[in-house]
Design a protein around this motif. Sequence first.
Motif, PDB file in Angstrom:
ATOM      1  N   ALA D 128       0.742  -1.614   0.042  1.00  0.00           N
ATOM      2  CA  ALA D 128      -0.025   0.198   0.030  1.00  0.00           C
ATOM      3  C   ALA D 128       0.811   1.406   0.348  1.00  0.00           C
ATOM      4  O   ALA D 128       0.053   2.439  -0.849  1.00  0.00           O
ATOM      5  N   GLN D 129       1.463   0.967   1.111  1.00  0.00           N
ATOM      6  CA  GLN D 129       2.721   2.402   1.127  1.00  0.00           C
ATOM      7  C   GLN D 129       3.596   2.184  -0.613  1.00  0.00           C
ATOM      8  O   GLN D 129       3.480   3.923  -1.396  1.00  0.00           O
ATOM      9  N   TRP D 130       3.377   1.539  -0.972  1.00  0.00           N
ATOM     10  CA  TRP D 130       4.827   1.882  -2.105  1.00  0.00           C
ATOM     11  C   TRP D 130       3.424   2.138  -3.279  1.00  0.00           C
ATOM     12  O   TRP D 130       3.570   3.051  -4.140  1.00  0.00           O
ATOM     13  N   VAL D 155      -5.564  -5.061   6.191  1.00  0.00           N
ATOM     14  CA  VAL D 155      -4.671  -3.790   5.978  1.00  0.00           C
ATOM     15  C   VAL D 155      -4.191  -3.022   4.630  1.00  0.00           C
ATOM     16  O   VAL D 155      -4.087  -2.023   4.763  1.00  0.00           O
ATOM     17  N   PHE D 156      -4.496  -4.078   3.705  1.00  0.00           N
ATOM     18  CA  PHE D 156      -4.007  -3.068   2.678  1.00  0.00           C
ATOM     19  C   PHE D 156      -5.136  -1.989   2.564  1.00  0.00           C
ATOM     20  O   PHE D 156      -4.388  -0.851   2.561  1.00  0.00           O
ATOM     21  N   THR D 157      -6.590  -2.007   2.424  1.00  0.00           N
ATOM     22  CA  THR D 157      -7.263  -0.732   2.615  1.00  0.00           C
ATOM     23  C   THR D 157      -7.171   0.554   3.702  1.00  0.00           C
ATOM     24  O   THR D 157      -6.721   1.193   3.244  1.00  0.00           O
ATOM     25  N   LYS D 158      -6.500  -0.656   4.791  1.00  0.00           N
ATOM     26  CA  LYS D 158      -6.493   0.681   6.119  1.00  0.00           C
ATOM     27  C   LYS D 158      -5.209   2.002   5.779  1.00  0.00           C
ATOM     28  O   LYS D 158      -5.800   2.574   5.310  1.00  0.00           O
ATOM     29  N   THR D 159      -4.273   0.715   5.398  1.00  0.00           N
ATOM     30  CA  THR D 159      -3.120   1.910   4.684  1.00  0.00           C
ATOM     31  C   THR D 159      -3.193   2.779   3.598  1.00  0.00           C
ATOM     32  O   THR D 159      -3.245   4.040   4.256  1.00  0.00           O
ATOM     33  N   LYS D 191     -12.479  -0.036 -14.087  1.00  0.00           N
ATOM     34  CA  LYS D 191     -11.544   1.032 -14.220  1.00  0.00           C
ATOM     35  C   LYS D 191     -10.228   1.506 -12.916  1.00  0.00           C
ATOM     36  O   LYS D 191      -9.754   2.968 -12.958  1.00  0.00           O
ATOM     37  N   PRO D 192      -9.885   0.704 -12.192  1.00  0.00           N
ATOM     38  CA  PRO D 192      -8.919   1.119 -11.265  1.00  0.00           C
ATOM     39  C   PRO D 192      -7.233   1.244 -11.877  1.00  0.00           C
ATOM     40  O   PRO D 192      -6.787   1.138 -12.654  1.00  0.00           O
ATOM     41  N   ASP D 193      -6.383   2.425 -10.911  1.00  0.00           N
ATOM     42  CA  ASP D 193      -5.338   2.090 -11.177  1.00  0.00           C
ATOM     43  C   ASP D 193      -4.590   0.604 -11.171  1.00  0.00           C
ATOM     44  O   ASP D 193      -3.559   0.275 -11.898  1.00  0.00           O
ATOM     45  N   ALA D 194      -4.805   0.461 -10.128  1.00  0.00           N
ATOM     46  CA  ALA D 194      -4.090  -1.050 -10.022  1.00  0.00           C
ATOM     47  C   ALA D 194      -5.537  -2.090  -9.183  1.00  0.00           C
ATOM     48  O   ALA D 194      -5.855  -2.121  -9.036  1.00  0.00           O
ATOM     49  N   ALA D 195      -4.913  -3.316  -9.788  1.00  0.00           N
ATOM     50  CA  ALA D 195      -5.181  -4.633  -8.812  1.00  0.00           C
ATOM     51  C   ALA D 195      -4.673  -5.280  -7.793  1.00  0.00           C
ATOM     52  O   ALA D 195      -3.255  -4.843  -7.718  1.00  0.00           O
ATOM     53  N   TYR D 196      -5.152  -4.871  -6.738  1.00  0.00           N
ATOM     54  CA  TYR D 196      -4.507  -5.293  -5.750  1.00  0.00           C
ATOM     55  C   TYR D 196      -4.982  -6.964  -5.511  1.00  0.00           C
ATOM     56  O   TYR D 196      -6.089  -7.364  -4.878  1.00  0.00           O
TER      57      TYR D 196
END
Lengths: 343, 284, 239, 364, 244
Positions: D128-130, D155-159, D191-196
């Motif tokens: 998430a930070q990156w 964790v990803f969502t929160k950060t 259409k997101p910028d990225a997929a996690y």
Amino acid sequence: MTTSIRGTANADVLTRFRRSAHWKPLEYAFWCLPVLAYFAFPGNYLLLSQIAITGLFALSLDLIFGYAGVISLGHAAFFGVGAYTVGLMGSHGWSDPLLGLLLAALFAGIVGFLSSFLLLRGSDLSRLMVTLGVALMFFELANKLTRITGGVDGLPGITIGPILGVFDFDMFGRTGYIYSVVVLFVLFWLARRLVRSPFGQSLRGIRMNALRMPALGVPVNRRLVKIYTIGAAYAGAAGALLAQTNQFVSLDVLSFQRSADLLLILILGGAGHLYGGLIGAVVFVVLHDQLSDLNPQYWQFWLGLILVLLVLFARGGILGTAQQWIESRRQRTQARQRAGSTS
Amino acid sequence: MTILFDGIASGMLLFLISVGLSVTLGLMNFVNLAHGAFAMIGGYACVVLLNDYGVPFLATLPFAVLVPALVGIVLERTLYRRLYAASDLDQVLFSLGLVFMAVAGAHYFFGAQQQPLHLPDFLKGQIHLPGLDVGVYRLFLVIVGLVVAFGLQWSVVKTAFGARLRAAVDNQRVARGMGIDVNRVFSLTFALGSALAGLGGALGVEMLGLDPEFPVKYLVYFLIVVSVGGSGNILGSLYAAILLGVADVVGKYYIPQIGAFIIYAVMVATLIFRPHGLFGRAHK
Amino acid sequence: MRTFGGFVATDHVNLVVEPGARHALIGPNGAGKTTLINLLTGYLEPSAGRVELLGQDVTTMAQHERCRQGLVRTFQINQLFADMTVLESVAMAVSEQRGLGTRWWKPLAGHGEVVDQAAAILERLKLLPDAYERTRNLAYGRQRLIEIALALAMRPKVLLLDEPAAGVPTSESQELFETIAELPREVTIVLIEHDMNLVFRFAERISVLVSGAILVEGAPDMIAQHPRVKEVYLGESHG
Amino acid sequence: KDLKIGLVLSISGPFADYGKQIRRGIDLYMAEHGDTVAGRKVQLIVKDDTGIAPQIAKRESQQLIINDKVDILAGYDLTPNAFSAAPLATEAKVPMVVMNAATASVVEKSPYIVRTSMTMPQSAWAMAQWAHANKVKSAYIVVADYGPGHDSQAVFTKTFTGLGGKIVGEVRTPVNTTDYSPFLQRLKDAKPDAAYFFVPPGSSMVALSKGFRELGLDKLGIKEMGPGDMTDESSLAALGDAALGFITAFHYSDAHDSPENKAFTAAYAKAYKDDRPNFMTVGGYDGMHVIYEALKKTKGDASGDAFIAAVKGLKWISPRGPVEIDPKTRDIVQNEYIRKLERVDGVLKNVEFDTFKAVNPQTP
Amino acid sequence: MAELLRMEQVWAGYGDAIILEDVSFTLAAGDSLALLGRNGMGKTTLLATLMGATRLRRGRIPFEGRDIATLPSHQRARAGLGWVPQERDIFRSLTVEENLTVVARPGEWNLARVYEMFPRLQERRANMGNQLSGGEQQMLAMGRALMLNPKVLLLDEPLEGLAPIIVQELLHIIDRMVRSGSMAVVLVEQHARQILPITRQALVLERGRVVHAGPSDALLRDDAALDAWLGAGATSESNHETTQ
Ligand SMILES: Nc1ncnc2c1ncn2[C@@H]1O[C@H](COP(=O)(O)OP(=O)(O)OP(=O)(O)O)[C@@H](O)[C@H]1O
Ligand SMILES: Nc1ncnc2c1ncn2[C@@H]1O[C@H](COP(=O)(O)OP(=O)(O)OP(=O)(O)O)[C@@H](O)[C@H]1O
Ligand SMILES: [Mg+2]
Ligand SMILES: [Mg+2]
């Protein structure tokens, strides 16, 4: 052949039948085993209680499958309901084991009662699949409700109080073992009475020829619902025991593997004899333990081989084979006697 | 539209990997849970030839069919044959035993890891039609699936061979007494079932992956298709597979929260209302 | 009336059986006799029509209820419990008849009256020597007797027998019929049978079913002489 | 007196690969450092837990403690198994070295647990930070519907949202999903910028990345990212080129550029041909390191309290990079690397290109 | 008449149980044999042994000069044995017509002739085997055996459950077949009176052993013998009470 079997002969015939419900010496001997095991294997109480619990679980399936002929590949659902009942009670401070056992059986019984209606029609295969489907849905549900059940990680930190406020569950699992065996014995004893009663006999009738039973005035469906509910409650009790002796519950109590293993254990031991499930549990758990120690990577292979050989050469499971053997010996002696008398 | 097509394609895949079981369980009434093991043999045959010997994908398929068929014949002659008269449960137990052995065997020979599969380029990618994006491999699956389904229906089910097979399944003892070579009929049918399992296994690698747990992992799906379709009915399996595939894919698209429930729910509902499957007859 | 798909198996049959009757139902193969019994006992549901038992409408009553009301049948093709012993099978039936079927505490073998009654039935049918034999190991004819024994155990008020003597040798079928004839007069008996010796000796009234409909009904003598019956069913040897 | 270490690992069953790699890490370490430490000969007793089977794991652990009288419990590749054995460690005061199980709360379950692997939050946090630092404004989350997936998602969502990013959609997929196209179709629509992503490595991961490309999502410029479990070295062969360019955050790559790792991978390659080490190998390797170092400090005393006291604050350079055992949590503090899946000299590698230093294992 | 089928000192049974003990008989081409005996005496077992569906312990079964004792069941059927099992054993999931065609072998009996003999079957030709009345199943079992065009027809209580008019017709047909010499017949029956007139020789089984073998007409006249072996009522309509 004599045609007149009056008086004494008739009475003889009947006494034999009447005696069939008595406890046999072999049965007494069998129940000495857990006591002997207690002294013989003091370091293995967890394994021993696992055998007892698996035995109880197999017994619960035997009631519905071995007697009433309703095959299930989803029995773990009830086991899981029982285990999670205790688990959730334990993690919310309701730690009395006997109360937990009771409630677990009750809830599992209720779930069993409700789901039994799905099974009333249909062939073996469709029952197999419906039970499997129901169990898989339970599994998914527990998996999804991570917040309540802990999901795959499980529910750690269950506290289980001492039994009757006196006997604490210890690390060696001694209390747990005695507790499991006592519960197993009591429930076995009840089941034994049940299967020898008219009710139990009617279940066997349903298994052998369900079409004939209505013509004997038997409401087949109602009997099936009853026994399925009882079987589910038994499974719930087994699940409760597992949760209590392990003080841990996780998704695997609901897994397909558990249902499949169970079926395997029951057939291995021989379905429809009550003791089949118990013997199957002993053999399976010990085998599993030994094989996976000896040859961890390929223990499955040996298990598979044993299954194949069992089916090829010892159909009907351990007890079934023993029975066949005794019967064929009887026939052979009869044949010999006949040959002797005619010649 | 695309979703619908994807559903059909995934149904076709379900059909292909379970059609072998429709043959052994559906037509022969043998509860062959080791079906997945034959499929796995087909899968490994395909992958090994492809990766270690550089045989092109399509050219590996005949081997993926032949190898399991041969294994099937051998096992049928030596083992399965003794169990036709056995109860369903004995068959379950026996074939589960085989599955365990197969899983351990695959571990031993191929290791626990996933096997890679690289499709030839002409099977990759998508064709874009107005309003419909068609995955080439998916289209390929649909075509193969239809060919297999109708081929089987006309060559086995509706023919004299099919009648002999059903007679043998109904009553082996009497079928023999009426001059039907039950052993041969069963051997051939079993080989056919294994061959189809192998084909399904090979075609499934691309989407399902392949590792030693394959026979266990997808067992439930095989059984679902056959039981929903109704045993003894090849086209029934086809329709059931498509129904399940479409329900699954459409469900996941529109209501993704319920995920895995759909397929189980469809199965349970079907079997409650039609205990012998959608197209099945009461049997056994 | 009952149809299978488009095929009419029984067509507007009006059959009245008097209490205490000894009634035979005969007719060519496939005339619908077994189907009729299936309808009466609730094994099949009628496509149209009514079934009454002792003045009570039982058309919608479940099979087992009718059985408890005293409507008992045997099956043309044995429907037995292959793995039970003969004594077990019959004792089970007796206990069900006595309404003990849901008792789960006391062993079946501990219910003295049940066992005695079962033994009495076996003795009556000369099945006692095989009491401990598993049903599946018996020859066909002896299995046939168990079928009857199960029906007797239900203490029928109305007994429907579907070819009870098929497969039983002549000598023993005589005895079998004597056993049936010994049943108290209140028991109504409906019999399907192709052995005319037995039918004419036993029945007081006969209905002839042809193609799903009653052709004639009457006393045995009348039936034996009836030209249509001879033509479609009896052939030349009788009468 | 011999130092008995009881290993509880998945040697058969669906997770057999875990057990294999951990075991190899252990063996490599012992081959390098000898089988004697602080005057005690190390003896391994291995038990198979057959996969996710807490009561077997518990039983095996109990037998190890009671019958085999082991000094140290180690292994534990799966969280539920570690959970179930934890109370035993507490009761018997036996140190328990967790070499893989990655749910954050494992270390809380017993004061005698020390972990040498990683936690789920570490990689999700770093990812998430990156993402935030690299102009990803919106992300779509696809995780497998099970515990680790849920953790990773949380964790990803929160950060990410804490940093101002937007989650435009999220879906939990069934664990055994073989066809991701319906889920990916939705992703495409969003259409997101990225997929996690977080799905189990193996067939699910293969299916996911094949589906991603089949729908042409890569061509739309959607970044693919997720924890490094998904592209661990053992599963790369099956993945093939299907996931080239996948960006992951993780603590170990066999392409990590350091002398320690070079030596480690070389030793591995020599011992096990045709195979590569992965994070589990390192987990096992470092687990042994912790045991050896602790015993050196305590002069061979493996009793729970002494051992744990010696472990706290231990610092060393592992093949994965610099690491430390957090004195408070007994959990491992380590660097998280951002890597990209590439072919290097024909071999698939997770090539590291960015680093977050000393990431706290307990929800950073 | 040339010898066609023989049983020589055959011992056979099921599993460990031996049912038939030392059974022998000879059947010539076009010959007919009535196989009699009370319930459970081994009649069905004898036919099943001829078909290879029991466990043969000892003995030979020459058929057209070749010992078929070790041949698998289906080859015996192809060699010319046609069997009507006692429990009919219709193939349940085949239609009536399929039941007939699935076993068909070339010869004088074909679908048309079977339908001519049992018009009822033609009416029900599309029914599934398990949807037939008892008598229809019996007809179908008979028809199915004929479709094999056997040299020896083994009939296990074929008259059971058939309407009297059909019984008479069937007896006629069997009689005709035997007389024309086209087929040899082994006939098991409870009603000795009905079949003794149309068979040439008779065999009585008692507890798996042959207790009488001889010409049928002699036995038919010998009431005492019939009474002894087959029980009262086998001979006459009047009935006596107990018999051993
Ligand atoms: N399930 C079914 N589906 C279709 N037709 C059926 C079904 N059951 C029975 N029939 C047909 O109904 C007709 C009547 O059958 P039923 O069994 O009542 O005859 P029956 O009079 O008892 O003859 P039998 O004397 O031969 O036993 C038969 O022609 C049979 O083929
Ligand atoms: N499958 C079997 N397994 C074991 N014993 C059997 C089996 N079938 C028959 N028997 C026994 O073999 C003996 C002979 O049976 P069989 O059926 O040959 O008699 P049958 O003369 O044909 O009698 P019926 O007139 O009743 O048809 C009987 O005692 C029977 O119990
Ligand atoms: Mg009838
Ligand atoms: Mg017979």
